[in-house]
Design an enzyme around this catalytic site. Structure first.
Site, PDB file in Angstrom:
ATOM      1  N   ASP A  93      35.824  36.748  34.799  1.00 33.09           N
ATOM      2  CA  ASP A  93      36.413  35.743  35.688  1.00 33.09           C
ATOM      3  C   ASP A  93      36.931  36.361  36.982  1.00 33.09           C
ATOM      4  O   ASP A  93      37.859  35.841  37.597  1.00 33.09           O
ATOM      5  CB  ASP A  93      37.573  35.034  34.976  1.00 33.09           C
ATOM      6  CG  ASP A  93      37.140  34.459  33.636  1.00 33.09           C
ATOM      7  OD1 ASP A  93      36.100  33.796  33.598  1.00 33.09           O
ATOM      8  OD2 ASP A  93      37.841  34.681  32.640  1.00 33.09           O
ATOM      9  N   SER A 139      39.807  36.985  42.040  1.00 33.07           N
ATOM     10  CA  SER A 139      40.190  36.375  40.767  1.00 33.07           C
ATOM     11  C   SER A 139      39.709  34.940  40.795  1.00 33.07           C
ATOM     12  O   SER A 139      40.153  34.145  41.631  1.00 33.07           O
ATOM     13  CB  SER A 139      41.706  36.426  40.566  1.00 33.07           C
ATOM     14  OG  SER A 139      42.072  35.700  39.412  1.00 33.07           O
ATOM     15  N   ARG A 140      38.788  34.596  39.901  1.00 30.63           N
ATOM     16  CA  ARG A 140      38.201  33.260  39.931  1.00 30.63           C
ATOM     17  C   ARG A 140      39.130  32.200  39.348  1.00 30.63           C
ATOM     18  O   ARG A 140      38.854  31.022  39.464  1.00 30.63           O
ATOM     19  CB  ARG A 140      36.854  33.265  39.192  1.00 30.63           C
ATOM     20  CG  ARG A 140      35.833  34.153  39.866  1.00 30.63           C
ATOM     21  CD  ARG A 140      34.430  33.985  39.294  1.00 30.63           C
ATOM     22  NE  ARG A 140      33.503  34.891  39.964  1.00 30.63           N
ATOM     23  CZ  ARG A 140      33.166  36.096  39.540  1.00 30.63           C
ATOM     24  NH1 ARG A 140      33.684  36.535  38.409  1.00 30.63           N
ATOM     25  NH2 ARG A 140      32.335  36.850  40.210  1.00 30.63           N
ATOM     26  N   VAL A 141      40.196  32.632  38.698  1.00 29.92           N
ATOM     27  CA  VAL A 141      41.214  31.682  38.263  1.00 29.92           C
ATOM     28  C   VAL A 141      42.211  31.456  39.394  1.00 29.92           C
ATOM     29  O   VAL A 141      42.658  30.346  39.653  1.00 29.92           O
ATOM     30  CB  VAL A 141      41.915  32.176  36.988  1.00 29.92           C
ATOM     31  CG1 VAL A 141      43.018  31.224  36.570  1.00 29.92           C
ATOM     32  CG2 VAL A 141      40.901  32.328  35.860  1.00 29.92           C
TER      33      VAL A 141
END
Length: 525
Positions: A365, A390-392
């Site tokens: 992620d 950070s894909r979150v």
């Protein structure tokens, strides 16, 4: 006919009595085992004839009758029509053709439970810390004797279903300013740590473990293919900082059998899942998956599996996807526990587009990229903010970071753009000079010494000071001293604000004004 019938009846009765007498001489319980024979042995693997009913990933054991000693464990890996390819979990030097091999009729499993905390051991439960056996756990080929407190679970388990998962919203603080502010990690996320060798990848992971002290987070450090000296250094750091109380170290060193290195990350994940299923938050570090992929390639080639790109087998993506997919945040109905994964991967000559790195980037992620160029400039940690993501994202960040993260990223990106042109010695306008001066201070602020994680409140105080220009007139060599003053000032003078930051309350205008006044006063002293 009657005499003949009586004669036959008498013969039958005598035969039955003889059979009953013979059976009475056998043990009360007979054990039947399906047996095979070793056909050939190579480093890390064995080819076996027989075992027609053996199943994939089933645990088998070898008698090593030719050399005596303890049974040798293995995992049935290749189920070919004429033979079985077995991955060995121990030293194969004493094994030779003709030795017998037996089924156990169970898959490979590992011990789980609270008794693992603070221990250094192999994935088989063998202690490496000199503190004796794991709660008197003793493995036996057919029958395992252990205390009831010890539970065993298979190393290969299905990942949680989509409907059993919850969104990742709670932050996992690393204690590192550059990560927590710009590349936030959430509990249940999979964040890749990637970079060339000797750029500080393990240091970031260990600092993250140290920062979980008193945070009710169980940590696991899984060493795969590392040098024993490097592993010993990590363990010494964890002990010195008091982190072993909530940490488990699972070791498969570079000199250990290939099979042990292959199975270790799966077994460590099973140990971590035990705590997650109890509703607790868990952090696991895989150091590193480059060695794991190379180990799997070597085993696959020895077992004559077809090679593909870079000689890796065709299922190399599945090797790591089925491992990292087990990291998640469980739904509240299942306890609400989480498993956060920090896999480490090594690149060569900054080649992010190589086969294994691209596989891991697509599975995880986000990634924290460490640049060797920054490392050579003594910028520690050497995180390249431009290539890290950070894909979150901000969904997992404490609310107070919103006051600094956007401005910080923008100012730092502008500085990096301008710095390239400034090297040519061109004449710069006043605004560009100010951008350079602030950018240099941002870079200095983002530096952080090893094993010195900071609280969220201390980070926010320092980052607000640099983004608001409070450090513009502070010399670069004095930045670290001023940082310590700021951290002490907010902890001593604004304890209520520190608590609100920790509980993810956003900073109001009044909070920011009070904070700036406190920071200005601390800088002047």
């Amino acid at each position: 006919m009657e005499p003949l019938a009586q004669s036959l009846q008498g013969t039958y009765t005598e035969a039955l009595q003889q059979i009953q007498q013979t059976l009475a001489t056998f043990p009360a319980q007979l054990t039947f085992r399906e047996t095979g024979v070793v056909e050939s042995v190579r480093p890390g693997i064995a080819r076996v004839k027989g075992l027609p009913n053996v199943q994939a990933d089933e645990l088998v054991y070898f008698s090593r009758s030719s050399a005596g000693g303890e049974p040798l464990l293995g995992i049935a890996f290749n189920l070919d029509p004429d033979e079985v390819g077995v991955i060995l979990l121990g030293d194969s030097h004493a094994l030779q053709a003709g030795d017998e091999v037996y089924r156990t009729e169970r898959v490979m499993d590992v011990p789980v439970g609270e008794m693992l905390l603070g221990r250094v051991l192999t994935v088989l439960g063998e202690p490496l810390d000199g503190r004796g056996a794991l709660k008197a756990v003793e493995w036996k080929p057919v029958e395992r004797e252990a205390l009831k407190a010890v539970e065993w679970k298979p190393v290969e388990r299905e990942a949680a279903a989509i409907l059993d998962r919850a969104p990742v919203t709670v932050p996992l603080q690393t204690g590192l300013k550059v990560v927590d502010a710009l590349i936030p990690i959430g509990r249940g996320q999979r964040e890749l740590i990637i970079g060339d060798r000797q750029t500080g990848k393990t240091t970031i992971a260990i600092d993250t473990i140290l920062n979980q002290k008193d945070q009710d987070v169980i940590c696991l450090y899984c060493a795969i293919g590392q040098r024993s000296a490097a592993i010993a250094k990590v363990i010494a750091t964890l002990r010195e900082q008091g982190a072993m109380d909530y940490t488990i170290v699972i070791v498969a060193a570079g000199q250990d059998p290939l099979g042990l290195q292959y199975i270790t990350p799966y077994g460590a994940t099973t140990m971590a899942e035990y705590f997650m299923e109890q509703g607790r938050d868990v952090l696991i570090v895989y150091d590193d998956l480059t060695h794991h992929a190379r180990t799997y390639r070597e085993l696959s080639l020895l077992l004559r599996r077809p090679p593909g790109r870079e000689a890796y087998p065709g299922d190399i993506f599945y090797l790591h996807s089925r491992l990292l997919e087990r990291a998640t945040h469980l739904a509240e109905a299942l306890g609400g526990g989480s498993l956060t994964a920090l896999p480490i991967i090594e690149t060569q000559a900054q080649n992010l587009s190589a086969y294994i790195p691209t596989n891991l980037i697509s599975i995880t992620d986000g990634q924290i990229y460490l640049s060797p160029e920054l490392f050579q400039k003594s910028i520690f940690p050497a995180v390249d903010v431009g290539k890290s993501v950070s894909r979150v994202g901000g969904k997992t960040q404490l609310a107070a970071y919103q006051a600094v993260s956007g401005a910080l990223r923008l100012a730092y990106a502008q500085f990096q753009e301008v710095e390239v042109f400034a090297r040519f010695g061109t004449q710069l306008d006043e605004q560009t000079k100010q951008t350079l001066q602030r950018g240099k201070r941002i870079r200095e602020v983002l530096k952080q010494n090893q094993s010195q994680p900071l609280t969220a409140a201390a980070q926010i105080a320092i980052l607000i000071a640099v983004t608001q220009g409070l450090l513009n007139h502070v010399a670069l060599e004095e930045i670290s001293t001023v940082e310590q003053k700021l951290a002490q000032a907010i902890a001593q003078e604004l304890p209520d604000l520190v608590e609100r930051i920790q509980y993810s309350h956003p900073l109001t205008e009044a909070d920011q004004t009070l904070l700036l006044e406190t920071l200005q006063a601390a800088i002047k002293t």
